[in-house]
Design a protein around this motif. Structure first.
Motif, PDB file in Angstrom:
ATOM      1  N   ASP A   1       0.827  -1.201   0.000  1.00  0.00           N
ATOM      2  CA  ASP A   1       0.000   0.000   0.000  1.00  0.00           C
ATOM      3  C   ASP A   1       0.867   1.258   0.000  1.00  0.00           C
ATOM      4  O   ASP A   1       2.083   1.207   0.153  1.00  0.00           O
ATOM      5  N   LYS A   2       0.225   2.393  -0.186  1.00  0.00           N
ATOM      6  CA  LYS A   2       0.903   3.689  -0.311  1.00  0.00           C
ATOM      7  C   LYS A   2       1.744   4.009   0.926  1.00  0.00           C
ATOM      8  O   LYS A   2       2.830   4.576   0.802  1.00  0.00           O
ATOM      9  N   ASN A   3       1.275   3.661   2.125  1.00  0.00           N
ATOM     10  CA  ASN A   3       2.041   3.937   3.332  1.00  0.00           C
ATOM     11  C   ASN A   3       3.384   3.223   3.315  1.00  0.00           C
ATOM     12  O   ASN A   3       4.403   3.791   3.704  1.00  0.00           O
ATOM     13  N   PHE A   4       3.407   1.978   2.857  1.00  0.00           N
ATOM     14  CA  PHE A   4       4.672   1.255   2.754  1.00  0.00           C
ATOM     15  C   PHE A   4       5.553   1.868   1.671  1.00  0.00           C
ATOM     16  O   PHE A   4       6.753   2.066   1.885  1.00  0.00           O
ATOM     17  N   LEU A   5       4.982   2.160   0.507  1.00  0.00           N
ATOM     18  CA  LEU A   5       5.772   2.678  -0.611  1.00  0.00           C
ATOM     19  C   LEU A   5       6.590   3.897  -0.223  1.00  0.00           C
ATOM     20  O   LEU A   5       7.754   4.018  -0.579  1.00  0.00           O
ATOM     21  N   ASP A   6       5.997   4.826   0.516  1.00  0.00           N
ATOM     22  CA  ASP A   6       6.649   6.086   0.863  1.00  0.00           C
ATOM     23  C   ASP A   6       7.220   6.086   2.282  1.00  0.00           C
ATOM     24  O   ASP A   6       7.409   7.144   2.877  1.00  0.00           O
ATOM     25  N   MET A   7       7.540   4.919   2.826  1.00  0.00           N
ATOM     26  CA  MET A   7       8.001   4.800   4.206  1.00  0.00           C
ATOM     27  C   MET A   7       9.251   5.633   4.486  1.00  0.00           C
ATOM     28  O   MET A   7       9.309   6.349   5.486  1.00  0.00           O
ATOM     29  N   ILE A   8      10.275   5.559   3.658  1.00  0.00           N
ATOM     30  CA  ILE A   8      11.537   6.265   3.885  1.00  0.00           C
ATOM     31  C   ILE A   8      11.619   7.547   3.057  1.00  0.00           C
ATOM     32  O   ILE A   8      12.073   8.577   3.525  1.00  0.00           O
TER      33      ILE A   8
END
Length: 100
Positions: A14-21
């Motif tokens: 999901d988007k939250n994982f994609l933009d984690m760092i």
């Protein structure tokens, strides 16, 4: 194909994982090289590029562990990029990106 592309979706995460760092992205340059980053994963690419598609292999880090694999990307009629990233002996996911 050359330039930086913002990864806006992936089938596995999901988007939250994609933009984690940092903002998820994939890029290709004039020397048939590139990079991608999403989640805790970052890698450098060795590419075979045309004006409408790319095939690549990659080496990098996934949560500080070495990772590698291959993938492809293809320019779509609407200007977006669609492709797939396959980790050696592991996950495989499709992605969609827009020009950044």
């Amino acid at each position: 194909m050359k330039g930086k592309w913002r990864i806006v979706s992936m089938a596995m995460w999901d988007k939250n994982f994609l933009d984690m760092i940092e903002p998820a992205h994939i890029s290709f340059n004039d020397q048939d090289e590139g990079s991608f980053a999403f989640g805790c994963i970052n890698a450098t690419l060795a590419c075979s590029l045309t004006t409408t598609d790319a095939d690549f292999t990659f080496e990098g880090q996934d949560e500080m562990e070495p990772t590698s694999g291959e993938g492809w990307a293809e320019l779509q009629p609407d200007g977006s990029l669609e492709g797939e990233i396959s980790f050696q002996n592991g996950d495989e996911t499709s992605f969609t990106a827009t020009k950044w």
